[in-house]
Design a protein around this motif. Sequence first.
Motif, PDB file in Angstrom:
ATOM      1  N   TRP A  92       9.369   6.358  33.408  1.00 49.67           N
ATOM      2  CA  TRP A  92       9.159   6.137  31.778  1.00 49.67           C
ATOM      3  C   TRP A  92       9.920   6.123  31.158  1.00 49.67           C
ATOM      4  CZ3 TRP A  92       6.110   2.526  30.849  1.00 49.67           C
ATOM      5  CH2 TRP A  92       6.143   2.368  29.037  1.00 49.67           C
ATOM      6  N   GLY A  93      11.161   8.177  31.041  1.00 50.59           N
ATOM      7  CA  GLY A  93      11.666   7.372  30.297  1.00 50.59           C
ATOM      8  C   GLY A  93      13.214   6.488  31.059  1.00 50.59           C
ATOM      9  N   ALA A  94      13.251   6.018  32.305  1.00 47.20           N
ATOM     10  CA  ALA A  94      14.067   5.424  33.419  1.00 47.20           C
ATOM     11  C   ALA A  94      14.126   3.595  32.736  1.00 47.20           C
ATOM     12  CB  ALA A  94      14.500   5.372  34.743  1.00 47.20           C
ATOM     13  N   SER A  95      12.925   3.677  32.777  1.00 44.40           N
ATOM     14  CA  SER A  95      12.235   1.910  32.638  1.00 44.40           C
ATOM     15  C   SER A  95      11.883   1.558  31.022  1.00 44.40           C
ATOM     16  CB  SER A  95      11.311   1.939  33.117  1.00 44.40           C
ATOM     17  OG  SER A  95       9.881   2.160  33.083  1.00 44.40           O
ATOM     18  N   GLY A  96      11.629   2.871  30.407  1.00 43.29           N
ATOM     19  CA  GLY A  96      10.810   3.218  29.065  1.00 43.29           C
ATOM     20  C   GLY A  96      12.187   1.944  27.737  1.00 43.29           C
ATOM     21  N   ASN A  97      12.873   2.359  28.135  1.00 46.82           N
ATOM     22  CA  ASN A  97      14.238   1.901  27.304  1.00 46.82           C
ATOM     23  C   ASN A  97      14.343   0.010  27.173  1.00 46.82           C
ATOM     24  OD1 ASN A  97      14.972   3.996  25.915  1.00 46.82           O
ATOM     25  ND2 ASN A  97      16.286   4.781  27.814  1.00 46.82           N
ATOM     26  N   PHE A  98      14.229   0.088  28.966  1.00 46.90           N
ATOM     27  CA  PHE A  98      14.171  -1.426  29.392  1.00 46.90           C
ATOM     28  C   PHE A  98      13.230  -2.498  28.538  1.00 46.90           C
ATOM     29  CE2 PHE A  98      12.388  -4.675  32.192  1.00 46.90           C
ATOM     30  CZ  PHE A  98      14.138  -5.866  32.213  1.00 46.90           C
ATOM     31  N   TRP A  99      11.327  -1.482  29.260  1.00 51.81           N
ATOM     32  CA  TRP A  99      10.679  -2.522  28.258  1.00 51.81           C
ATOM     33  C   TRP A  99      11.140  -2.639  26.325  1.00 51.81           C
ATOM     34  CZ3 TRP A  99       9.151  -5.573  31.578  1.00 51.81           C
ATOM     35  CH2 TRP A  99       8.284  -5.007  32.813  1.00 51.81           C
ATOM     36  N   GLN A 100      11.399  -1.776  25.948  1.00 52.10           N
ATOM     37  CA  GLN A 100      11.483  -1.614  24.753  1.00 52.10           C
ATOM     38  C   GLN A 100      12.760  -2.400  24.415  1.00 52.10           C
ATOM     39  OE1 GLN A 100      10.033   0.441  22.017  1.00 52.10           O
ATOM     40  NE2 GLN A 100      10.739  -1.643  20.523  1.00 52.10           N
ATOM     41  N   HIS A 101      13.996  -2.933  25.678  1.00 50.65           N
ATOM     42  CA  HIS A 101      14.340  -3.558  25.194  1.00 50.65           C
ATOM     43  C   HIS A 101      13.853  -4.838  24.604  1.00 50.65           C
ATOM     44  CE1 HIS A 101      19.062  -5.711  24.258  1.00 50.65           C
ATOM     45  NE2 HIS A 101      18.395  -5.470  26.225  1.00 50.65           N
ATOM     46  N   GLN A 102      13.221  -5.503  26.073  1.00 46.90           N
ATOM     47  CA  GLN A 102      12.449  -7.138  25.673  1.00 46.90           C
ATOM     48  C   GLN A 102      11.771  -7.005  24.794  1.00 46.90           C
ATOM     49  OE1 GLN A 102      14.546  -8.436  28.684  1.00 46.90           O
ATOM     50  NE2 GLN A 102      15.403  -6.479  28.915  1.00 46.90           N
ATOM     51  N   TRP A 103      11.144  -5.958  24.755  1.00 48.34           N
ATOM     52  CA  TRP A 103      10.144  -6.021  23.123  1.00 48.34           C
ATOM     53  C   TRP A 103      10.972  -6.864  22.369  1.00 48.34           C
ATOM     54  CZ3 TRP A 103       5.421  -7.784  22.376  1.00 48.34           C
ATOM     55  CH2 TRP A 103       5.426  -7.807  21.354  1.00 48.34           C
ATOM     56  N   ASP A 104      12.327  -6.013  21.761  1.00 45.71           N
ATOM     57  CA  ASP A 104      13.265  -5.678  20.849  1.00 45.71           C
ATOM     58  C   ASP A 104      13.586  -7.173  20.734  1.00 45.71           C
ATOM     59  OD1 ASP A 104      12.413  -2.908  19.689  1.00 45.71           O
ATOM     60  OD2 ASP A 104      14.669  -2.458  21.024  1.00 45.71           O
ATOM     61  N   LYS A 105      13.644  -7.695  21.745  1.00 46.53           N
ATOM     62  CA  LYS A 105      14.005  -9.389  22.566  1.00 46.53           C
ATOM     63  C   LYS A 105      13.541 -10.553  21.654  1.00 46.53           C
ATOM     64  CE  LYS A 105      15.713  -9.189  26.197  1.00 46.53           C
ATOM     65  NZ  LYS A 105      16.626 -10.165  27.334  1.00 46.53           N
ATOM     66  N   ILE A 106      12.078 -10.199  21.929  1.00 46.18           N
ATOM     67  CA  ILE A 106      10.727 -10.487  21.717  1.00 46.18           C
ATOM     68  C   ILE A 106      10.577 -11.115  19.935  1.00 46.18           C
ATOM     69  CG2 ILE A 106       8.453 -10.901  21.417  1.00 46.18           C
ATOM     70  CD1 ILE A 106       8.684 -10.151  24.758  1.00 46.18           C
ATOM     71  N   LEU A 107      10.698  -9.839  19.823  1.00 41.11           N
ATOM     72  CA  LEU A 107      10.679  -9.270  17.744  1.00 41.11           C
ATOM     73  C   LEU A 107      11.670 -10.110  17.555  1.00 41.11           C
ATOM     74  CD1 LEU A 107       9.437  -5.899  17.653  1.00 41.11           C
ATOM     75  CD2 LEU A 107       8.429  -8.282  17.056  1.00 41.11           C
ATOM     76  N   HIS A 108      12.970  -9.867  17.917  1.00 39.99           N
ATOM     77  CA  HIS A 108      14.402 -10.433  17.369  1.00 39.99           C
ATOM     78  C   HIS A 108      14.035 -12.087  17.431  1.00 39.99           C
ATOM     79  CE1 HIS A 108      18.454 -11.130  16.482  1.00 39.99           C
ATOM     80  NE2 HIS A 108      18.478 -12.342  17.623  1.00 39.99           N
ATOM     81  N   SER A 109      13.399 -13.194  18.856  1.00 37.08           N
ATOM     82  CA  SER A 109      13.521 -14.481  19.314  1.00 37.08           C
ATOM     83  C   SER A 109      12.178 -14.996  17.821  1.00 37.08           C
ATOM     84  CB  SER A 109      13.203 -14.272  19.946  1.00 37.08           C
ATOM     85  OG  SER A 109      14.516 -14.067  20.860  1.00 37.08           O
ATOM     86  N   PHE A 110      10.806 -14.595  17.520  1.00 37.48           N
ATOM     87  CA  PHE A 110       9.739 -15.231  16.951  1.00 37.48           C
ATOM     88  C   PHE A 110       9.366 -14.122  15.882  1.00 37.48           C
ATOM     89  CE2 PHE A 110       9.669 -15.810  21.426  1.00 37.48           C
ATOM     90  CZ  PHE A 110       9.952 -16.970  21.804  1.00 37.48           C
ATOM     91  N   GLY A 111      10.253 -13.393  15.444  1.00 38.28           N
ATOM     92  CA  GLY A 111      10.106 -12.084  14.078  1.00 38.28           C
ATOM     93  C   GLY A 111       8.923 -11.012  14.623  1.00 38.28           C
ATOM     94  N   ASP A 112       8.740  -9.805  13.802  1.00 36.59           N
ATOM     95  CA  ASP A 112       8.105  -9.133  13.876  1.00 36.59           C
ATOM     96  C   ASP A 112       6.840  -9.320  13.355  1.00 36.59           C
ATOM     97  OD1 ASP A 112       8.747  -8.828  11.186  1.00 36.59           O
ATOM     98  OD2 ASP A 112       9.404  -7.172  11.845  1.00 36.59           O
TER      99      ASP A 112
END
Length: 346
Positions: A59-79
């Motif tokens: 989770w430590g290795a992949s968690g940042n990856f998934w969080q980064h993808q979620w951040d991109k969704i929030l940035h593109s479509f708003g929160d």
Amino acid sequence: MADTEPPYQGDQGMVPRQPSHAAADLLSTLKKALFILGSTTIIFAALRNSLTYHLQHFWGASGNFWQHQWDKILHSFGDDSYVLMTYGTTIVSYIVYWSVGSVYTLMDLFNKPAFIKRYKIQPGTNEPVELQKLIKCILWVNFNQTVISIPFSMLCYYLMCLRGFDQSPQLPTFHWVLFELIVCILFEEIGFYYSHRLFHHRLLYKHFHKLHHEWQSPIAITAIYAHPLEHMFSNMAPVFLGPLVMGSHVATIWLWVSLALLSTLNAHSGYHLPFFPSPEAHDFHHLKFNQCYGVLGVLDLLHGTDDKFRASKCFSRHLMMLSLVPPREAFPDDKPEGKVIKGKQC
């Protein structure tokens, strides 16, 4: 289906289970559950340190990856949680359903690749699928996914607001998501079994659920080919119960909805493929109508609504195949009994 089909195919053909048999099956189920839980507890306790270390490392290795993808969704479509839950869930559902459902549909239309026919649960059916029925199915499914699903998602959002849910920009932890998914699976089993069986009641079946049972041999995209009211109360509502109880994060809801759709697409596919969960039980439900109402089969066992299924050869095939051997070849049908005359079975 044929015009000679009776107006109702619900519970009237079932033989009530004797109390002694029900008690024996319940005791057997409890013993199996205790054995599984006990064995799992012992294994987990023995491997706790090693298992925890590897899970945390993963989770430590992949968690940042998934969080980064979620951040991109929030940035593109708003929160905006309303937009994410209402329209985001609808879009995710649509993409998952048709990206996988289209593959199955192409196989049914063109009977390609040829080897796939060996994995048919009901050989000789939908080979190829009838085009007129397929078009009708596609139109109904799209109606349910747009006209019905969007207002339902809006209602879910307001219910989640009343309950209170995780609206943080941070994704939940791996362990918490896993726990929520288990809760969602249990609530879906309860909600789907009883709502599904209710729609088989003679007062409801011919008005609502009969539409879904036009496909006695289902194909994947018939998963939500249903009357709009049934789609709301028996397809979507049971899936929503778990997230409502847990107050789940929108990302967890997207994950859970995707898993639920993949499960029902597989259950309706008509193919028992290697390394996939067995769809034999729900396929048997479409074939016999009054058997196997649930998802997991636990409530079917407790209520005696899987007796004919367990007595059939289909039950022998009801397992995940871990080899490329088709289930019908690994567990062939019994040869009919009769006299042999001039080398032929009669």
